[in-house]
Design a protein around this motif. Structure first.
Motif, short mmCIF file in Angstrom:
data_model
loop_
_atom_site.label_atom_id
_atom_site.label_comp_id
_atom_site.label_asym_id
_atom_site.label_seq_id
_atom_site.Cartn_x
_atom_site.Cartn_y
_atom_site.Cartn_z
N THR A 13 26.51 5.29 -2.97
CA THR A 13 26.79 4.87 -1.61
C THR A 13 27.00 3.37 -1.56
OG1 THR A 13 24.42 4.62 -1.15
CG2 THR A 13 25.41 6.76 -0.64
N GLY A 14 27.67 2.92 -0.50
CA GLY A 14 27.92 1.49 -0.34
C GLY A 14 29.36 1.23 0.06
N ASN A 44 29.52 -2.20 6.73
CA ASN A 44 28.07 -2.31 6.64
C ASN A 44 27.39 -1.78 7.90
OD1 ASN A 44 27.71 -3.37 4.06
ND2 ASN A 44 28.07 -5.46 4.74
N VAL A 49 23.46 -1.10 7.44
CA VAL A 49 22.88 -2.25 6.75
C VAL A 49 22.64 -3.39 7.72
CG1 VAL A 49 23.24 -4.00 4.99
CG2 VAL A 49 23.93 -1.63 4.57
N ARG A 60 13.73 -4.28 2.13
CA ARG A 60 15.10 -4.36 1.64
C ARG A 60 15.19 -5.25 0.42
NH1 ARG A 60 16.44 -5.16 7.04
NH2 ARG A 60 17.28 -7.22 6.60
N SER A 64 16.47 -4.25 -3.33
CA SER A 64 17.49 -5.01 -4.03
C SER A 64 17.04 -5.33 -5.44
CB SER A 64 17.80 -6.31 -3.27
OG SER A 64 18.75 -7.09 -3.97
N TYR A 141 18.69 5.55 -8.59
CA TYR A 141 19.46 6.16 -7.51
C TYR A 141 19.19 7.66 -7.57
CZ TYR A 141 22.42 1.96 -7.13
OH TYR A 141 22.89 0.69 -6.94
N THR A 177 18.60 3.97 2.20
CA THR A 177 19.96 4.50 2.12
C THR A 177 20.79 3.86 1.01
OG1 THR A 177 20.61 2.95 3.89
CG2 THR A 177 20.06 5.21 4.53
N LYS A 178 20.36 2.73 0.48
CA LYS A 178 21.08 2.12 -0.64
C LYS A 178 20.90 2.92 -1.93
CE LYS A 178 23.03 -1.80 0.76
NZ LYS A 178 24.43 -2.16 0.48
#
Length: 207
Positions: A13-14, A44, A49, A60, A64, A141, A177-178
């Protein structure tokens, strides 16, 4: 005019700069969700995001950091979740696959008396949240395969979260969701991971 492509549900995703990159994430992926946008900011926003509450900033950042060690599509693991309910008690379970091999599994009985009113759905929500937390802790992921539609629909907004439990679930999962995508499967149709997750949830309740 140049476009960017946002994948909300897919192999990865992204935001992607080309259709070829986007197509690689969604082609043949059941339940894929994606759209094209004129700007990265719009993409985004679609992914949620830009609109996440400031209170989640620390989480977040942690996500990352976790993702730095896991950027390849091949690193994505498959996770099957399920829940069970009996005599006022609910249970959750999730099973993590790397290819055809089970690399982790966990299950347990829920302790929230308010959640029990949702019967086995309470277990499925708990399983998805625990799976997301496991993924972050292990810098992976994951694709969560679920047989109850709300597991993904409350997160992507296609179902409106109307009670405290579903709102809490939506808000919790929005922080992941990332690294988490979703795939709807049909339950009790012989899918190995789905059947195993169902078995573990029932065993947790002794049924």
């Amino acid at each position: 005019m140049a476009k960017v492509y946002a994948v909300k549900v897919g192999r990865n995703t992204g935001v992607f700069n080309t259709w070829a990159e986007c197509e690689a994430q969604v082609k043949g992926f059941g339940g894929a969700q994606y759209k094209s946008f004129k700007t990265v900011e719009e993409a985004n926003e679609y992914l949620g995001v830009a609109s996440q509450p400031a209170a989640k900033t620390e989480q977040r950042v942690n996500l990352s950091e976790a993702l730095k060690l896991s950027q390849k599509t091949s690193d994505r693991l498959d996770v099957f979740v399920d829940g069970s309910y009996s005599n006022g008690r609910y249970a959750w379970s999730y099973v993590v696959y790397e290819g055809n091999n089970v690399v982790h599994q966990d299950s347990g009985v829920g302790t929230n008396p308010d959640a029990a009113s949702m019967h086995n759905v309470a277990g499925e929500l708990a399983a998805a949240m625990r799976a997301a937390k496991w993924a972050m802790s292990n810098k992976k992921y994951i694709t969560i395969h679920h047989d109850y539609q709300g597991i993904s629909s409350w997160v992507d907004g296609s179902w409106k979260a109307k009670n405290g439990m579903t709102k809490a679930y939506r808000d919790y999962m929005n922080a992941y969701t990332k690294i988490v995508s979703f795939n709807k499967v049909t339950g009790h149709t012989g899918i190995q991971g789905n059947e195993l997750a169902d078995k573990l949830a029932r065993q947790a309740l002794g049924i």
